[in-house]
Design an enzyme around this catalytic site. Structure first.
Site, PDB file in Angstrom:
ATOM      1  N   HIS A  54      41.806  29.918  45.876  1.00  0.00           N
ATOM      2  CA  HIS A  54      42.323  30.998  45.026  1.00  0.00           C
ATOM      3  C   HIS A  54      41.301  31.244  43.920  1.00  0.00           C
ATOM      4  O   HIS A  54      41.167  30.439  43.000  1.00  0.00           O
ATOM      5  CB  HIS A  54      43.684  30.613  44.448  1.00  0.00           C
ATOM      6  CG  HIS A  54      44.210  31.641  43.496  1.00  0.00           C
ATOM      7  ND1 HIS A  54      44.582  32.896  43.907  1.00  0.00           N
ATOM      8  CD2 HIS A  54      44.396  31.622  42.156  1.00  0.00           C
ATOM      9  CE1 HIS A  54      44.981  33.603  42.857  1.00  0.00           C
ATOM     10  NE2 HIS A  54      44.872  32.852  41.778  1.00  0.00           N
ATOM     11  N   ASP A  56      40.229  33.408  40.989  1.00  0.00           N
ATOM     12  CA  ASP A  56      40.580  34.433  40.007  1.00  0.00           C
ATOM     13  C   ASP A  56      39.360  35.264  39.620  1.00  0.00           C
ATOM     14  O   ASP A  56      38.318  34.709  39.273  1.00  0.00           O
ATOM     15  CB  ASP A  56      41.140  33.778  38.740  1.00  0.00           C
ATOM     16  CG  ASP A  56      42.500  33.153  38.984  1.00  0.00           C
ATOM     17  OD1 ASP A  56      43.392  33.866  39.453  1.00  0.00           O
ATOM     18  OD2 ASP A  56      42.648  31.937  38.711  1.00  0.00           O
ATOM     19  N   ASP A 178      49.581  34.205  43.545  1.00  0.00           N
ATOM     20  CA  ASP A 178      49.632  33.771  42.151  1.00  0.00           C
ATOM     21  C   ASP A 178      50.297  34.746  41.182  1.00  0.00           C
ATOM     22  O   ASP A 178      50.770  34.322  40.143  1.00  0.00           O
ATOM     23  CB  ASP A 178      48.201  33.447  41.668  1.00  0.00           C
ATOM     24  CG  ASP A 178      48.199  32.552  40.433  1.00  0.00           C
ATOM     25  OD1 ASP A 178      49.203  31.842  40.232  1.00  0.00           O
ATOM     26  OD2 ASP A 178      47.222  32.576  39.675  1.00  0.00           O
ATOM     27  N   HIS A 424      45.242  39.693  38.330  1.00  0.00           N
ATOM     28  CA  HIS A 424      46.471  39.203  37.703  1.00  0.00           C
ATOM     29  C   HIS A 424      46.240  38.360  36.451  1.00  0.00           C
ATOM     30  O   HIS A 424      47.206  37.817  35.902  1.00  0.00           O
ATOM     31  CB  HIS A 424      47.334  38.454  38.722  1.00  0.00           C
ATOM     32  CG  HIS A 424      46.668  37.273  39.354  1.00  0.00           C
ATOM     33  ND1 HIS A 424      45.947  37.371  40.524  1.00  0.00           N
ATOM     34  CD2 HIS A 424      46.596  35.979  38.984  1.00  0.00           C
ATOM     35  CE1 HIS A 424      45.475  36.174  40.839  1.00  0.00           C
ATOM     36  NE2 HIS A 424      45.848  35.314  39.917  1.00  0.00           N
TER      37      HIS A 424
END
Ligand code: ZN
Length: 1015
Positions: A54, A56, A178, A424
């Site tokens: 994941h 970001d 997420d 996000h």
């Protein structure tokens, strides 16, 4: 990027012409996709081991810091190393699988690779060993994002994949593991992109408990009110988080034990590990409906040393299959998981879902509803930047073919930055302060690039004589009344561009020096103007934001009927005020300014509408067509919960970047009275309300308008008393709304909310304020009658904010927040934006709509036009000139529409942008939902051929919403629900013999790759 030539010519869906595959979504048969899946086995629990990372696109570090792996003090994370090492490990063993999500990172990595490496990676993709999931530029936030932005960022990422890998790079699954709550519109977008499934990790903890107990972790989500089942999507929720099971994180950043498989070793642990995993798998399987479960093997920025992960996962799979019982582990992907349960479930009916997954909470006191408002200035910038990006793209398409191959570079810059901004932890406002500053810088630089592109487009569109168009200047700080060209020039031209598909009439406010002004419209007619003095107190609060401005007034005029996808030019001259005639003109243009006496009751209005203030200086009623609606409006603040008030982490949760947790008391007015300055003139009447030295409003009523504009300015929020503060604008009426209120979903659909209630599970109210907050991107309203006969009050906003209705008849929006503690969800900083030093000052706008009687109208039918007006506001560019008006008009087009005629009121061109190889991308949308209006909610048929004023559309081929697959070739997995048998996606393209006609159903968006030639 070089496009592989496929050599297939695709027949048009209609019309007479051919479009080459170079411009097309790519088609290629391969072993990727469902063909590459490892089959499940009957009679056992099939465990899909899904290795993932994941990554970001900015959070604790900036986008570049994450990519390069710098600033390890913030976080040990380097995406370039992750992709490097994963590719190396995948190449070692054809059984291994990996998924990748964020194209902002992957596209950068790709550009740095050798041709040999690229070929190897393509091979991995074509064999389904490396699969792209979601495939957007980022994994976007679902609360603070507008649907236009979501569609764009997904399209931009998937375009890279389509260009680079063709069909095998096409994502089939939405992967929103997420984001902190999940919207119905996001799911609808994924369904329209042809996705077969959607997965995420975060839903309310009570909802999750309920679903686990009832095997309802997977469902069919109906994401739209429109008829037809193509908007449904299979949706799966993770058992807990997206990380590996406890004890099985083999990553370099983890401390779990590896498999130690030498039986002679004192630390031999294979049997124990297998037992532990088997127990986890069997517990998990109890909550899922089929014999398949997914084991997500990864976490934030995992796989920097992928050999550690894969070596141990290989052993995990091997030993568990050998030693365990009733389980079958294999490397897989989310799409293979979906295919397996689709195959197995057959006609099994699935649970359904029609509402959304907001708000998200993960314990009784942690409602993630603060981020709906966190970093309000950045949220406002992102929304404005979208309007400019759409305009920039429209004008580029309308200006004609590119003269060079690099023609879209200046737009690409903003496409990328806006893609990053939707992440996000970007627009969500949950990043560290230095990261936020980096996002703003990247967005600013890209806006400047797009301004240059607009200038280039105008240089092609506007000139009709021999002169070149003067340099266009764009004033990014008009909201704080700063623009050097309007302040310093005595003769200038303002070009107003309208990106909407309908004519727009708007009031323009330009910062100027005091004087007498002549404003000529494109015909040379002199317009009524009003000079509104800038209230000194209002300026003081924002003076650090406008250091270079010397403006004393705003020049106000009405720009009427600005053409659709077009412009009007206004010629403005400041004349000297020496001769006698000027005094009457000055008089006519002037604004009467006075300070209200203490206790005086003020009213301002425009004949149709008036706003009444009470003796304390607060709004007490609005009169519409002679009918009085009693109401109050005020700026108020919640005290954010501080740290150190309780022993348990749940009870001790402070309000922070993610979480909104007021300290238990209701919001307090910043002041119970305001001093008023009243300014009235020919075009606008406004009341400047000062509540304190850090909070003020201007309440405006323009001539001819039926809504009240409230411009709020808040900050720096004082925190010297050690209390974090969260500021709301609250409107209270007597409307008996019965606990119901309505909010938009990413600016598009409207959803019913009920106070202290969730539609599919029982809410135990532990946070009565925060637990009733919802994301508002466009509008919130209450009404007293579902039969459309009563009164309505609505707020339309200019950026994403949190909002609620805590009492019947009441609505509120949170406009700003400044907090002193971190909320312990990872960002590690309190949300305490410094602004230019003393604390951030934010200014924004709400439209207040009050209607005492709906008289049969659906409330949303009154709100949609205002919401469109707010979302796609015209913008301006300026140039000085020494030409006379006549000379200017002889040399430059002063008025032009990009469309042959404005579109019907319910249809909007969502996208018109240059695509590739001379083609363009066109999205048409129906902006009304089912039942919102007797005529505007009906289907609409358009003829495409003559849509554009200067070009004939010679071909148009429909694609899915993401423009990476022909609509005619789309098929989705069928699912059965308890209610109905779902059909595969069908597009409703209509075809007449000579013209291309397109029918749009309520809320439908249809996407086309078009070719156009000059008429
Ligand atoms: Zn994340």
């Amino acid at each position: 990027m070089e496009l592989p030539f496929i050599g297939v010519f695709l027949l048009l869906a209609f019309g007479c012409c051919l479009i080459t595959s170079d411009a097309a979504p790519q088609q290629k048969a391969s072993t990727c996709g469902y063909n590459s899946c490892t089959p499940s086995k009957p009679g056992v629990i099939n465990v899909h081991v899904v290795p993932h990372t994941h990554d970001d696109v900015g959070w604790l570090k900036t986008v570049d810091q994450y990519y390069y792996g710098s600033k390890t003090g913030y976080q040990r994370a380097g995406v370039q190393y992750i992709i490097d090492s994963v590719i190396k490990e995948l190449l070692k063993d054809p059984e291994r699988r990996f998924i990748y999500v964020e194209m902002a990172f992957f596209s950068q990595w790709w550009q740095e690779q050798t041709e040999t490496k690229k070929a190897a990676v393509k091979q991995l993709v074509e064999e389904g060993r490396l699969e792209f999931i979601s495939g957007g530029w980022c994994m976007n936030d679902e609360a603070g994002t507008h649907y236009n932005d979501i569609i764009d960022q997904m399209t931009w990422g998937m375009r890279f994949l389509n260009d680079t890998f063709g069909e095998c790079g096409r994502p089939k699954i939405g992967w929103q593991i997420d984001p902190f709550g999940h919207s119905r519109e996001q799911a609808s977008i994924f369904a329209s992109m042809g996705f077969d499934g959607l997965f995420f990790g975060r839903i309310d903890w009570v909802d999750r408990t309920h679903r686990k107990a009832n095997k309802e972790m997977e469902m069919i989500w109906t994401t739209s009110n429109s008829p037809g089942e193509q908007s449904s999507i299979f949706t799966g929720i993770f058992y807990d988080h997206y990380s590996a099971p406890s004890g099985f994180c083999f990553d370099v950043v983890c401390r779990d034990e590896p498999f130690i498989d030498n039986p002679r070793s004192a630390d031999y642990n294979v049997v124990k590990k297998v037992k532990d995993l088997e127990a986890h798998i069997k517990a998990k399987a109890l909550s899922y409906a089929t014999s398949n479960i997914m084991l997500t093997m990864g976490d934030d920025f995992n796989y920097m040393s992928a050999d550690m992960n894969f070596k141990n996962m290989d052993k995990m799979i091997r030993y568990t299959n050998e030693l365990g019982s009733g389980v079958n582990l294999f490397y897989s992907t989310p799409s293979c998981y979906v295919k397996a349960i689709n195959d197995e479930a057959g006609s099994r009916p699935w649970p359904t879902k029609t509402d959304d997954f907001f708000p998200y909470s993960n314990d009784p006191h942690a409602y993630w509803t603060g981020y709906f408002t966190s970093r309000p200035a950045y949220k406002g910038t992102v929304r404005k930047a979208n309007t400019f990006l759409q305009s920039c793209k429209q004008l580029h398409s309308l200006a004609g073919p590119d003269s060079s191959a690099d023609g879209q570079n200046l737009i690409d810059s903003l496409r990328r930055s806006m893609g990053e901004a939707q992440h996000h932890d970007a627009v969500a406002g949950t990043e560290k302060e230095h990261v936020s500053q980096d996002y703003r810088l990247r967005l600013h630089d890209s806006l400047v690039d797009c301004q240059q592109d607009v200038g280039n487009s105008f240089s092609k569109i506007l000139p009709i004589g021999t002169l070149e168009l003067p340099q266009q200047e764009f004033c990014l700080h008009l909201n704080v009344s700063q623009c050097s060209i309007t302040e310093s020039s005595s003769r200038f031209v303002a070009t107003i561009y309208n990106p909407r598909s309908h004519q727009v009439t708007t009031y323009v406010r330009l910062p100027v020096m005091n004087g007498v002004y002549t404003v000529l419209d494109p015909d040379g007619s002199e317009l009524i103007v009003q000079l509104v003095p800038l209230v000194n107190a209002a300026l003081r609060s924002i003076e650090t934001e406008r250091p270079k401005s010397s403006a004393t007034h705003e020049l106000v005029f009405q720009a009427s009927q600005i053409p659709s996808l077009g412009h009007k030019t206004f010629y403005i001259v400041k004349t000297s005020a020496r001769n006698g005639q000027h005094s009457t003109v000055r008089e006519r243009q002037s604004t009467t300014v006075r300070t209200a006496e203490a206790g005086e009751k003020i009213a301002v209005g425009n004949g149709k509408l008036s706003v009444n203030f009470n003796a304390a200086g607060l709004i007490e009623s609005v009169v519409v067509d002679g009918v009085t609606v009693m109401m109050s409006q005020n700026l108020m603040w919640y005290a954010g919960m501080n740290e150190g008030n309780a022993n348990s982490i749940f009870d001790d949760r402070p309000s922070g970047a993610y979480v909104f947790r007021p300290n238990g008391t209701d919001a307090t007015p910043i002041s119970t009275q305001a001093t008023l300055i009243v300014q009235t003139g020919a075009l606008v009447s406004e009341v400047y309300q000062q509540f304190s030295d850090w909070a003020s409003q201007v309440v405006r009523v323009y001539k001819g308008q039926s809504d009240v504009e409230i411009e709020w300015t808040v900050g720096p929020i004082p925190v010297g008393d050690g209390i974090g503060k969260e500021i709301v604008s609250r409107v209270t009426t007597q409307i008996p709304s019965g606990g119901r209120f309505y909010t938009d979903s990413n600016g598009r659909q409207t959803l019913l909310r009920r106070r202290d209630f969730r539609p599919t599970w029982t809410l135990n109210v532990s946070e009565p304020v925060a637990g009733n907050y919802y994301p508002i991107n466009s509008h919130i309203y209450v009404t007293d009658d579902q039969q459309n006969a009563g009164a309505v009050v609505a707020l339309v906003n200019d950026r994403s904010q949190g909002g609620t209705s805590l009492k019947d008849g009441q609505i509120e929006l949170m406009v700003h927040r400044r907090l002193l503690y971190d909320d312990h969800f990872g960002v590690g900083e309190p949300l305490n934006e410094p602004g230019d030093g003393p604390g951030l000052v934010v200014r924004g706008t709400h439209y207040l709509l009050v209607n005492p009687s709906l008289a049969g109208n659906h409330p949303v039918s009154l709100i949609r036009p205002l919401a469109q007006q707010m979302f796609m506001r015209p913008w301006m560019s300026f140039s000085t000139t020494s030409l006379s008006f006549t000379n200017w008009k002889n040399n430059f087009r002063t008025e032009k529409s990009g469309l042959t005629a404005p579109l019907p009121d319910n249809i909007h061109i969502l996208t018109l942008e240059p695509w590739r190889d001379g083609t363009h991308l066109l999205r048409l949308e129906h902006i009304y939902d089912v039942g919102e209006h007797s005529t505007l909610s009906q289907p609409v048929t358009l003829i495409l051929d003559d849509l554009l004023a200067d070009y004939k559309i010679t071909s148009a081929v429909e694609t899915t919403l993401g423009a990476n697959q022909w609509a005619s070739e789309t098929s989705r997995l069928p699912w059965n629900t308890a209610d109905k048998q779902q059909q595969p996606l069908k597009m409703s393209t209509k075809n007449s013999s000579t013209k291309t006609s397109v029918t749009l159903l309520p809320m439908e968006i249809r996407t086309f790759i078009i070719q156009m030639t000059p008429k």
